[in-house]
Design a protein around this motif. Structure first.
Motif, mmCIF file in Angstrom:
data_model
loop_
_atom_site.group_PDB
_atom_site.id
_atom_site.type_symbol
_atom_site.label_atom_id
_atom_site.label_comp_id
_atom_site.label_asym_id
_atom_site.label_seq_id
_atom_site.Cartn_x
_atom_site.Cartn_y
_atom_site.Cartn_z
ATOM 1 N N PHE A 1 0.856 -1.183 0.000
ATOM 2 C CA PHE A 1 0.000 0.000 0.000
ATOM 3 C C PHE A 1 0.890 1.230 0.000
ATOM 4 N N HIS A 2 0.691 2.092 -0.978
ATOM 5 C CA HIS A 2 1.442 3.344 -1.057
ATOM 6 C C HIS A 2 0.576 4.450 -0.465
ATOM 7 N N VAL A 3 1.188 5.292 0.331
ATOM 8 C CA VAL A 3 0.475 6.413 0.935
ATOM 9 C C VAL A 3 1.120 7.700 0.423
ATOM 10 N N ARG A 4 0.285 8.624 0.000
ATOM 11 C CA ARG A 4 0.774 9.931 -0.437
ATOM 12 C C ARG A 4 0.137 11.006 0.419
ATOM 13 N N HIS A 5 0.948 11.993 0.751
ATOM 14 C CA HIS A 5 0.416 13.140 1.471
ATOM 15 C C HIS A 5 -0.053 14.182 0.467
ATOM 16 N N GLN A 6 -1.263 14.657 0.665
ATOM 17 C CA GLN A 6 -1.827 15.727 -0.164
ATOM 18 C C GLN A 6 -1.902 16.975 0.686
ATOM 19 N N ARG B 1 3.119 0.524 -8.809
ATOM 20 C CA ARG B 1 2.672 -0.205 -9.990
ATOM 21 C C ARG B 1 1.163 -0.076 -10.079
ATOM 22 N N ASP B 2 0.624 -0.332 -11.256
ATOM 23 C CA ASP B 2 -0.811 -0.153 -11.478
ATOM 24 C C ASP B 2 -1.675 -0.994 -10.546
ATOM 25 N N ASP B 3 -1.189 -2.158 -10.119
ATOM 26 C CA ASP B 3 -1.987 -3.040 -9.264
ATOM 27 C C ASP B 3 -1.769 -2.791 -7.769
ATOM 28 N N GLU B 4 -1.014 -1.742 -7.425
ATOM 29 C CA GLU B 4 -0.747 -1.420 -6.022
ATOM 30 C C GLU B 4 -1.548 -0.190 -5.618
ATOM 31 N N PRO B 5 -2.405 -0.323 -4.611
ATOM 32 C CA PRO B 5 -3.256 0.804 -4.233
ATOM 33 C C PRO B 5 -2.475 1.996 -3.687
ATOM 34 N N VAL B 6 -2.999 3.173 -3.993
ATOM 35 C CA VAL B 6 -2.451 4.426 -3.477
ATOM 36 C C VAL B 6 -3.501 5.047 -2.567
ATOM 37 N N ILE B 7 -3.123 5.266 -1.322
ATOM 38 C CA ILE B 7 -3.986 5.883 -0.324
ATOM 39 C C ILE B 7 -3.549 7.342 -0.206
ATOM 40 N N VAL B 8 -4.492 8.266 -0.347
ATOM 41 C CA VAL B 8 -4.172 9.690 -0.243
ATOM 42 C C VAL B 8 -4.683 10.199 1.100
ATOM 43 N N LYS B 9 -3.786 10.818 1.860
ATOM 44 C CA LYS B 9 -4.139 11.352 3.174
ATOM 45 C C LYS B 9 -3.855 12.850 3.204
ATOM 46 N N ARG B 10 -4.491 13.522 4.153
ATOM 47 C CA ARG B 10 -4.294 14.966 4.312
ATOM 48 C C ARG B 10 -3.764 15.330 5.687
ATOM 49 N N VAL B 11 -3.592 14.330 6.538
ATOM 50 C CA VAL B 11 -3.061 14.534 7.891
ATOM 51 C C VAL B 11 -1.907 13.558 8.092
ATOM 52 N N ASN B 12 -1.312 13.549 9.279
ATOM 53 C CA ASN B 12 -0.147 12.709 9.530
ATOM 54 C C ASN B 12 -0.440 11.214 9.495
ATOM 55 N N SER B 13 -1.567 10.792 10.015
ATOM 56 C CA SER B 13 -1.879 9.368 10.071
ATOM 57 C C SER B 13 -2.423 8.864 8.743
ATOM 58 N N SER B 14 -1.914 7.728 8.322
ATOM 59 C CA SER B 14 -2.401 7.088 7.097
ATOM 60 C C SER B 14 -3.784 6.471 7.287
ATOM 61 N N PHE B 15 -4.270 6.430 8.527
ATOM 62 C CA PHE B 15 -5.572 5.830 8.816
ATOM 63 C C PHE B 15 -6.711 6.853 8.883
ATOM 64 N N ILE B 16 -6.410 8.100 9.143
ATOM 65 C CA ILE B 16 -7.465 9.101 9.336
ATOM 66 C C ILE B 16 -7.891 9.678 7.993
ATOM 67 N N GLY B 17 -9.198 9.598 7.732
ATOM 68 C CA GLY B 17 -9.753 10.135 6.492
ATOM 69 C C GLY B 17 -9.461 9.272 5.274
ATOM 70 N N CYS C 1 4.722 11.428 9.814
ATOM 71 C CA CYS C 1 3.706 10.521 9.298
ATOM 72 C C CYS C 1 4.015 9.054 9.553
ATOM 73 N N VAL C 2 5.292 8.683 9.544
ATOM 74 C CA VAL C 2 5.647 7.295 9.849
ATOM 75 C C VAL C 2 5.309 6.988 11.306
ATOM 76 N N GLU C 3 5.740 7.862 12.207
ATOM 77 C CA GLU C 3 5.461 7.642 13.627
ATOM 78 C C GLU C 3 3.961 7.634 13.912
ATOM 79 N N THR C 4 3.245 8.596 13.383
ATOM 80 C CA THR C 4 1.810 8.688 13.650
ATOM 81 C C THR C 4 1.082 7.452 13.141
ATOM 82 N N THR C 5 1.441 7.004 11.950
ATOM 83 C CA THR C 5 0.825 5.801 11.386
ATOM 84 C C THR C 5 1.180 4.569 12.215
ATOM 85 N N ALA C 6 2.431 4.449 12.629
ATOM 86 C CA ALA C 6 2.840 3.291 13.435
ATOM 87 C C ALA C 6 2.114 3.271 14.779
ATOM 88 N N ARG C 7 2.014 4.413 15.420
ATOM 89 C CA ARG C 7 1.294 4.468 16.701
ATOM 90 C C ARG C 7 -0.154 4.018 16.530
#
Length: 190
Positions: free
Chosen positions: A52-57, A81-97, A122-128
């Motif tokens: 899973f790829h995460v991008r900050h917007q 790659r085309d078959d790998e999902p990209v998650i777009v986030k607007r805050v530090n955590s990859s889980f919020i929003g 963002c790495v720390e916030t996501t890991a926590r």
């Protein structure tokens, strides 16, 4: 590591915005991090494991991470790659929003390998949050980096110290801290 749960790689914010930061004089640690991230991507792809790829917007007008700008683009070493999902986030955590948690749970994924930028944001916030959500979480110390920071009292904190303290804060309670070689040679082969 749980044998019943699958393992996924989460690659956070490996974007060209950081090139602009560094060109402007921001100093970072761990110059080999991109090589380690590329090795993890290669190993997960070879094993057919989820990535899973995460991008900050960015949302502020002066953000280096605004869509449509060079900074929003992913560094070549971490290109999706085309078959790998990209998650777009607007805050530090990859889980919020985002729907990251739902995707992981629906995929039967219980173990997360986290890498990317930056260690203390963002790495720390996501890991926590991953640890708090009950995922078995591993943070790859040589596949992430931090920048020098000036504290509230004007003290300079070197990137190496920021990185090390973040890892120390996470170890044991939120995540296990590992090296990319451990992931490739041990965790990924289970």
């Amino acid at each position: 590591m749980s044998e019943s749960a699958d393992i996924a790689l989460i690659v956070i914010d490996v974007q060209k915005a950081f090139d602009a930061w560094e060109a402007a004089g921001r100093r970072r640690n761990n110059p080999e991090a991109l090589r380690s991230i590329a090795a993890l991507l290669s190993a997960f792809r070879a094993e057919g494991r989820p990535i899973f790829h995460v991008r900050h917007q960015g949302t502020a007008e002066d953000s280096f991470f605004l869509p449509g700008t060079t900074g929003y683009e992913v560094k070549d070493e971490a290109r999706e790659r085309d078959d790998e999902p990209v998650i777009v986030k607007r805050v530090n955590s990859s889980f919020i929003g985002t729907d990251l948690e739902a995707r992981l749970r629906s995929g039967g994924i219980g173990t997360l390998i986290i890498c990317g930028a930056t260690t203390n944001h963002c790495v720390e916030t996501t890991a926590r949050m991953a640890g708090n959500l009950g995922f078995e979480t591993y943070l790859v110390r040589d596949a992430t980096w931090a920048y020098d920071r000036v504290g509230p009292d004007g003290d300079l904190h070197l990137a190496e110290d920021v990185h090390a303290m973040t890892l120390a804060n996470l170890e044991g309670e939120f995540a296990r801290i590992v090296r990319s070689g451990t992931v490739v040679d041990d965790l990924l082969k289970r």
